[in-house]
Design a protein around this motif. Structure first.
Motif, PDB file in Angstrom:
ATOM      1  N   ALA A 220      28.661-102.023  48.547  1.00  0.00           N
ATOM      2  CA  ALA A 220      28.581-100.943  47.570  1.00  0.00           C
ATOM      3  C   ALA A 220      27.356-101.134  46.683  1.00  0.00           C
ATOM      4  N   THR A 221      26.977-102.420  46.480  1.00  0.00           N
ATOM      5  CA  THR A 221      25.813-102.702  45.636  1.00  0.00           C
ATOM      6  C   THR A 221      24.501-102.322  46.321  1.00  0.00           C
ATOM      7  N   GLY A 222      24.570-101.935  47.601  1.00  0.00           N
ATOM      8  CA  GLY A 222      23.374-101.478  48.290  1.00  0.00           C
ATOM      9  C   GLY A 222      23.081-100.007  48.016  1.00  0.00           C
ATOM     10  N   ASN A 223      23.894 -99.414  47.170  1.00  0.00           N
ATOM     11  CA  ASN A 223      23.667 -98.020  46.795  1.00  0.00           C
ATOM     12  C   ASN A 223      23.240 -97.964  45.343  1.00  0.00           C
ATOM     13  N   VAL A 224      22.183 -97.197  45.091  1.00  0.00           N
ATOM     14  CA  VAL A 224      21.591 -97.204  43.749  1.00  0.00           C
ATOM     15  C   VAL A 224      22.551 -96.622  42.712  1.00  0.00           C
ATOM     16  N   ASN A 225      23.465 -95.770  43.112  1.00  0.00           N
ATOM     17  CA  ASN A 225      24.388 -95.175  42.139  1.00  0.00           C
ATOM     18  C   ASN A 225      25.400 -96.196  41.640  1.00  0.00           C
ATOM     19  N   VAL A 226      25.837 -97.059  42.565  1.00  0.00           N
ATOM     20  CA  VAL A 226      26.788 -98.101  42.162  1.00  0.00           C
ATOM     21  C   VAL A 226      26.111 -99.068  41.201  1.00  0.00           C
ATOM     22  N   THR A 227      24.904 -99.512  41.567  1.00  0.00           N
ATOM     23  CA  THR A 227      24.207-100.444  40.675  1.00  0.00           C
ATOM     24  C   THR A 227      23.867 -99.746  39.365  1.00  0.00           C
ATOM     25  N   ALA A 228      23.608 -98.434  39.413  1.00  0.00           N
ATOM     26  CA  ALA A 228      23.350 -97.692  38.180  1.00  0.00           C
ATOM     27  C   ALA A 228      24.595 -97.706  37.301  1.00  0.00           C
ATOM     28  N   GLY A 229      25.765 -97.530  37.916  1.00  0.00           N
ATOM     29  CA  GLY A 229      27.008 -97.594  37.148  1.00  0.00           C
ATOM     30  C   GLY A 229      27.175 -98.951  36.492  1.00  0.00           C
ATOM     31  N   LEU A 230      26.900-100.016  37.267  1.00  0.00           N
ATOM     32  CA  LEU A 230      27.014-101.379  36.706  1.00  0.00           C
ATOM     33  C   LEU A 230      26.003-101.582  35.587  1.00  0.00           C
ATOM     34  N   ALA A 231      24.801-101.012  35.784  1.00  0.00           N
ATOM     35  CA  ALA A 231      23.760-101.165  34.768  1.00  0.00           C
ATOM     36  C   ALA A 231      24.113-100.393  33.501  1.00  0.00           C
TER      37      ALA A 231
ATOM     38  N   LEU B 225      17.886-104.160  35.967  1.00  0.00           N
ATOM     39  CA  LEU B 225      19.105-104.726  36.560  1.00  0.00           C
ATOM     40  C   LEU B 225      19.562-103.870  37.734  1.00  0.00           C
ATOM     41  N   CYS B 226      19.565-102.552  37.506  1.00  0.00           N
ATOM     42  CA  CYS B 226      20.035-101.603  38.518  1.00  0.00           C
ATOM     43  C   CYS B 226      19.174-101.679  39.771  1.00  0.00           C
ATOM     44  N   ILE B 227      17.850-101.594  39.595  1.00  0.00           N
ATOM     45  CA  ILE B 227      16.957-101.533  40.751  1.00  0.00           C
ATOM     46  C   ILE B 227      16.914-102.864  41.488  1.00  0.00           C
ATOM     47  N   ARG B 228      16.938-103.978  40.741  1.00  0.00           N
ATOM     48  CA  ARG B 228      16.837-105.293  41.373  1.00  0.00           C
ATOM     49  C   ARG B 228      18.005-105.520  42.333  1.00  0.00           C
ATOM     50  N   LEU B 229      19.198-105.246  41.847  1.00  0.00           N
ATOM     51  CA  LEU B 229      20.384-105.486  42.676  1.00  0.00           C
ATOM     52  C   LEU B 229      20.385-104.546  43.881  1.00  0.00           C
ATOM     53  N   PHE B 230      20.119-103.279  43.613  1.00  0.00           N
ATOM     54  CA  PHE B 230      20.128-102.298  44.696  1.00  0.00           C
ATOM     55  C   PHE B 230      19.091-102.661  45.765  1.00  0.00           C
TER      56      PHE B 230
ATOM     57  N   GLY C  63      28.829 -88.642  40.722  1.00  0.00           N
ATOM     58  CA  GLY C  63      30.227 -88.962  41.021  1.00  0.00           C
ATOM     59  C   GLY C  63      30.405 -90.434  41.316  1.00  0.00           C
ATOM     60  N   LEU C  64      29.477 -91.010  42.113  1.00  0.00           N
ATOM     61  CA  LEU C  64      29.571 -92.430  42.483  1.00  0.00           C
ATOM     62  C   LEU C  64      29.361 -93.320  41.263  1.00  0.00           C
ATOM     63  N   ILE C  65      28.417 -92.888  40.393  1.00  0.00           N
ATOM     64  CA  ILE C  65      28.197 -93.660  39.155  1.00  0.00           C
ATOM     65  C   ILE C  65      29.485 -93.687  38.339  1.00  0.00           C
ATOM     66  N   ILE C  66      30.097 -92.505  38.213  1.00  0.00           N
ATOM     67  CA  ILE C  66      31.317 -92.422  37.399  1.00  0.00           C
ATOM     68  C   ILE C  66      32.450 -93.238  38.013  1.00  0.00           C
ATOM     69  N   TRP C  67      32.582 -93.107  39.348  1.00  0.00           N
ATOM     70  CA  TRP C  67      33.619 -93.919  40.019  1.00  0.00           C
ATOM     71  C   TRP C  67      33.379 -95.408  39.776  1.00  0.00           C
TER      72      TRP C  67
END
Lengths: 301, 161
Positions: free
Chosen positions: A159-170, A221-226, B7-11
């Protein structure tokens, strides 16, 4: 030693970028023959509304809330899978550890990580006040680690290979950095810090820069992990893709050997990037928590 | 891969927050507490061991000192006892010697006294015997002044001792 590894990782990220470029070029140039192949391969690092399983693709539901596409996509599934595995295993471990005088086996391993995070990440960078945020730091480390590791399983995806997930974490890291800074040094000092401590004439220049600085930390942080997590996957896919480009079994042993090596590297990178994200978050939080204490000491002189 | 998908960010945020809350309550807190409790136990145990060691060392040193003192005391007592015995022996000997001397001198004095008394008695006896003898010899012929003269003459003739 560490520098060497970092260089290796940098180079792996670079090669990943090259791979992306060449893949796009190839996809663009020969849309007919190999284009389909690359599109298919790259689907593995794209989000999708289907979940690949050994028994065929499972369609995932499309959802919409308040005009936002909240579909349960492939990465949401792996996000939840990681979360579920993490929560269940760690609660079991915590139960078992609290019963035993000394944890054994898997519980001991988890405790070594917990102790490492506490003694090597939280306490040196954030001081004793950082213990308030240790739940967040520990969860960040273990959650990212597990998401990273899920990409190494067949049919799995990081999941961390997607920029949106890492953006959420960031985003969470950004919020935590601000909250900890405001809580530890007070709103007044927090805002004062945004002026950079210069003459008020310079404020129109300093304030946007400082605010930008706040966001760049989280953005990095977001870009590095992704980039690190998707990069390795793309390199592996590209190496396997060579077999199909050359349409020859002779290439296969070399490709597979490289891919095995890269998988080892990926395993290491999964741990390393979880550590890097965690320690950088801790350092950023620590900077915000301590800078004003340091500055007020300067003021009092 | 790079397309933005809110949506993925929010999830991600929702999932992460839930995971933090659940793990914070049910995993990290007990684990950290157990860790700290164990660390405290180990620290306490080490400190107790250290204290016990110090105590043992102290007791050992004390015992050694007491033993040394006792040895010294014994030696002193023996020495003193010897000295006292020596002194007593000398005193007793001196006293015995004195006593012996006293007894001897007393005995000599007594002998002297007895001897003198015996001599005196003997002399009186002799005088009486002489008178009786003279009276027998002279019968009642002599008057008192003559008798006295003769007695004196006899006494004069007697040896001086």
């Amino acid at each position: 030693m560490a520098l060497f590894f970092l260089q290796q990782i940098e180079s792996s990220v670079d090669s990943a970028h090259i791979a992306v470029d060449s893949a796009q070029v190839a996809a663009g140039a020969a849309h007919g023959a190999e284009g389909g192949l690359f599109a298919h391969l790259l689907e593995h690092v794209h989000d999708s509304h289907e979940l690949d399983t050994p028994f065929g693709a499972i369609p995932l539901p499309h959802l919409q809330f308040f005009g936002i596409d909240m579909s349960i996509t492939k990465y949401v599934v792996f996000l939840w899978l990681s979360a579920l595995v993490l929560v269940v295993s760690l609660i079991i471990v915590a139960r078992r550890n609290s019963k035993a005088a000394v944890p054994k086996g898997f519980g001991n391993l988890i405790e070594i990580f917990v102790e490492f995070v506490r003694d090597e990440i939280v306490l040196p960078n954030m001081g004793p006040a950082g213990m308030k945020y240790i739940s967040y730091i520990l969860t960040t480390f273990f959650f990212i680690l597990l998401m990273n590791l899920f990409g190494l399983f067949p049919y799995g995806a990081s999941a961390t290979g997607n920029v949106n997930v890492t953006a959420g974490l960031a985003v969470i890291a950004f919020i935590m950095i601000q909250i900890s800074a405001i809580r530890e040094q007070g709103m007044k000092h927090y805002l004062a810090h945004l002026t950079g401590g210069v003459h008020w004439i310079m404020w129109p220049i300093m304030i946007p820069l400082e605010v930008l600085g706040l966001f760049t930390k989280a953005f990095a942080l977001c870009i590095r992990l992704f980039a690190n997590m998707s990069g390795g996957h793309i390199v592996i896919l590209s190496l396997l893709g060579l077999i199909f480009i050359f349409k020859s079994y002779i290439v296969a042993p070399a490709s597979v050997a490289f891919v095995v090596g890269l998988n080892m590297l990926e395993l290491f990178v999964a741990f390393l990037q979880a550590y890097v994200f965690t320690i950088l978050t801790a350092i950023f939080m620590g900077l915000g928590m301590q800078s004003e204490e340091h500055e007020s000491r300067e003021h009092s002189h | 891969m790079l397309e933005i998908n809110p949506g993925l960010i929010i999830w991600t945020i929702i999932t992460f927050v839930i995971v933090v809350l659940v793990l914070g309550k049910f995993a990290w807190k007990p684990m950290i507490n157990a860790l700290q409790a164990r660390e405290k136990n180990i620290y306490d145990a080490l400190r107790h061991a250290e204290e016990a060691k110090k105590e043992a060392e102290r007791v050992l040193a004390e015992n050694k000192a007491a033993l040394a003192k006792a040895n010294e005391e014994t030696a002193r007592l023996i020495r003193e006892g010897r000295e006292l015995a020596e002194q007593l022996k000398n005193e007793i000997l001196a006293k015995a010697n004195d006593n012996a001397k006293n007894v001897l001198s007393q005995a000599q004095e007594a002998i002297q006294r007895e001897k003198e008394a015996a001599l005196l008695q003997l002399r009186n006896e002799v005088a009486d015997l002489a008178v009786i003898a003279a009276e027998k010899i002279l019968d009642e012929s002599l008057d008192d002044p003559k008798q006295k003269k003769i007695v004196d003459k006899v006494l004069q003739q007697l040896p001086k001792n």
